[in-house]
Design an enzyme around this catalytic site. Structure first.
Site, PDB file in Angstrom:
ATOM      1  CB  SER A   1      -0.915   0.014   1.235  1.00 40.26           C
ATOM      2  OG  SER A   1      -1.474   1.312   1.387  1.00 40.26           O
TER       3      SER A   1
ATOM      4  CG  ASP B   1      -6.443   2.909  -8.011  1.00 41.37           C
ATOM      5  OD1 ASP B   1      -6.884   2.193  -7.086  1.00 41.37           O
ATOM      6  OD2 ASP B   1      -5.769   3.940  -7.814  1.00 41.37           O
TER       7      ASP B   1
ATOM      8  NE  ARG C   1     -12.408   0.528  -6.960  1.00 40.70           N
ATOM      9  CZ  ARG C   1     -11.503   1.505  -6.977  1.00 40.70           C
ATOM     10  NH1 ARG C   1     -10.234   1.218  -7.119  1.00 40.70           N
ATOM     11  NH2 ARG C   1     -11.879   2.769  -6.862  1.00 40.70           N
TER      12      ARG C   1
HETATM   13  C1  S3P Z   1      -2.945   5.627  -3.757  1.00 38.88           C
HETATM   14  C2  S3P Z   1      -2.627   4.332  -3.437  1.00 38.88           C
HETATM   15  C3  S3P Z   1      -3.501   3.169  -3.741  1.00 38.88           C
HETATM   16  C4  S3P Z   1      -4.588   3.531  -4.744  1.00 38.88           C
HETATM   17  C5  S3P Z   1      -5.218   4.865  -4.456  1.00 38.88           C
HETATM   18  C6  S3P Z   1      -4.182   5.970  -4.484  1.00 38.88           C
HETATM   19  C7  S3P Z   1      -2.002   6.699  -3.402  1.00 38.88           C
HETATM   20  O1  S3P Z   1      -4.116   2.750  -2.548  1.00 38.88           O
HETATM   21  O2  S3P Z   1      -5.573   2.520  -4.774  1.00 38.88           O
HETATM   22  O3  S3P Z   1      -6.223   5.159  -5.415  1.00 38.88           O
HETATM   23  O4  S3P Z   1      -2.152   7.833  -3.907  1.00 38.88           O
HETATM   24  O5  S3P Z   1      -1.082   6.429  -2.618  1.00 38.88           O
HETATM   25  P1  S3P Z   1      -3.403   1.697  -1.544  1.00 38.88           P
HETATM   26  O6  S3P Z   1      -2.189   2.333  -1.009  1.00 38.88           O
HETATM   27  O7  S3P Z   1      -4.407   1.424  -0.467  1.00 38.88           O
HETATM   28  O8  S3P Z   1      -3.133   0.483  -2.388  1.00 38.88           O
END
Ligand code: S3P
Length: 450
Positions: free
Chosen positions: A174, A327, A358
């Site tokens: 993440s 995403d 999703r």
């Molecule tokens: C993001 C990280 C992702 C992504 C989100 C944007 C970011 O989430 O799904 O739309 O800007 O760091 P996760 O870190 O939960 O995977």
């Protein structure tokens, strides 16, 4: 989400050929970070091409609540007068992050090592998402968090009075958690280290360096190891936000499946930690070209040309690619429905804790529209209809999720019968110009409430 109180059902009809240029909006991830890092620098940061979607506007309001001066000068043109690392003021009211997990998690990280207290909330989608993944490492810095059962918002965070640096191995891939830890590390003396097994989007590392922080990255046996030295003086900078590859995915995929189409999406961000979808589409046989490759403020960009691609083939998407296209699985599932054979997306369990579940939202909506789908805990399999085409004719539930709404509308652009969504309002969180842009390319979208 949109201030309109009633849902806006919308249908996409098959319109045939899409053509022209698609000027997609600024990158959502980089837009949030520009505002937050601008607020943590001393002096004026200028931003061009900021995404003016509701998610990012909520972060702009939050930065004002924490004491930064945030001003809009024109379309996508903003400035932030920052207060410096450790300089956040205590907000007078609850911070409402709307639909945005990125906003909530990065803001919590950014304030966790300043001795102030703030309470965070959001819409019903965000209030259902796990925040323990953020508070677990923030507590190690000395912060305290009290939220609802299961670590849900609303949640109050009491920033550490005497923060200590942290060494943290991410339990899930993440970028939000990684970024929260790095932002917290800014106001802790010494070195904060984050280790990730899979590389996730690295905008925070790149931008922190751009603002003058000392950040090193090395690949070790345990994974990608990022080391940040605390107490930097962040200097303001000018930022040109690249266009969002995750938003570009919608017109690009619509062109791939709509007969006779050819579109050009200029100046899209091509950071390799974000381009897994384009690798997968190429494997499926998509007619994609990358032109004018260049660098914009430390991020690679390119013009993306997409043409109608008959004869797409189903593929196996390996789990190690998940972070770089996290995403994009909803829109990939739509393209897979038009391909010949099976597309298997493995290692995608994280999709269950996004703006909606999703995996389930795509499976249910595709099945209703005549596609065979198998849903497992962390695998989604779509049985493509190939030359038979997508039957369509049904309504999909968007579940407060912008990407689910846009994915099903794209499906309807090439399906035999129209595909509708119960509510198109969530789209404004990331892609406010979606309807205008897609109809400008030749798509037929009908607002069913008017
Ligand atoms: C993001 C990280 C992702 C992504 C989100 C944007 C970011 O989430 O799904 O739309 O800007 O760091 P996760 O870190 O939960 O995977």
């Amino acid at each position: 989400m949109s201030s309109i109180a009633e849902p806006i059902p919308m249908a996409a009809h098959r319109a045939g050929r899409l053509s022209g240029q698609a000027q997609v909006p600024g990158d959502k991830s980089i837009s949030h970070r520009s505002l937050i890092l601008g607020a943590l620098a001393v002096g004026e940061t200028r931003i061009l091409g900021l995404l003016e979607g509701e998610d990012v506007l909520a972060t702009a309001s939050a930065m004002r609540a924490f004491g930064a001066e945030v001003t809009r000068h024109g379309d996508g043109e903003w400035s932030v007068h920052g207060v410096g690392v450790g300089g956040f003021a205590e907000p007078e009211d609850v911070i409402d992050c709307g639909n945005s997990g990125t906003g909530a998690r990065l803001l919590m990280g950014a304030m966790a090592t300043t001795s102030i207290t703030a309470t965070f909330t959001g819409d019903s989608s965000l209030r259902g998402r796990p925040m323990g993944r953020i508070t677990d490492p923030l507590v190690l810095f000395g912060a305290r968090a009290v939220g609802r059962t299961g670590g849900r918002l609303p949640m109050t965070l009491v920033g550490a009075a005497d923060p200590v640096p942290v060494r943290y191995t991410l339990p899930v891939a993440s970028a939000q958690v990684k970024s929260a830890v790095l932002l917290a590390g800014l106001n802790a003396m010494g070195q904060t280290v984050v280790i990730e097994k899979e590389a996730t989007r690295d905008h925070t590392e790149r931008m922190l360096r751009g603002f003058g922080a000392e950040v090193t990255v090395e690949q070790t046996e345990t994974g990608r190891t990022i080391t940040l030295t605390g107490y930097p003086e962040l200097s303001p900078r000018n930022i040109a936000v690249p266009r969002d590859p995750s938003s570009a995915a919608f017109p690009v995929c619509a062109a791939l499946i709509s007969e006779g189409s050819e579109i050009l999406v200029p100046a899209v961000g091509m950071n390799p930690t974000r381009t897994g979808l384009y690798v997968t589409l190429a494997e499926m046989g998509a007619n994609l070209e990358f032109e004018n490759e260049s660098d914009e403020g430390g991020e690679p960009v390119a013009d993306l040309r997409a043409r109608f691609s008959p004869g797409l083939k189903g593929v196996e998407v390996p789990p190690e690619r998940a972070a770089s296209m996290i995403d994009e699985y909803p829109i990939l599932a739509v393209v897979a429905a038009f391909a010949e054979g099976r597309t298997v997306m493995r290692g995608v369990g994280e999709l269950r804790v996004k703006e909606s579940d999703r995996i389930d939202a795509m499976a249910k909506g595709l099945e209703a529209n005549g596609v065979d789908v198998e849903e497992e805990r962390d695998t989604l399999t779509v049985h493509g209809r190939g030359a038979g085409g997508l039957p369509g004719g049904a309504r999909a539930e968007t579940r407060l999720d912008h990407r689910i709404a846009m994915s099903f509308l794209v499906a309807g652009m090439a399906a035999k019968k129209p595909v509708s969504v119960d509510d198109a309002r969530p789209i404004v969180t990331s892609f406010p110009s979606f309807e205008l842009l897609m109809t400008g390319l030749g798509a037929s979208l009908v607002n069913l409430r008017e």
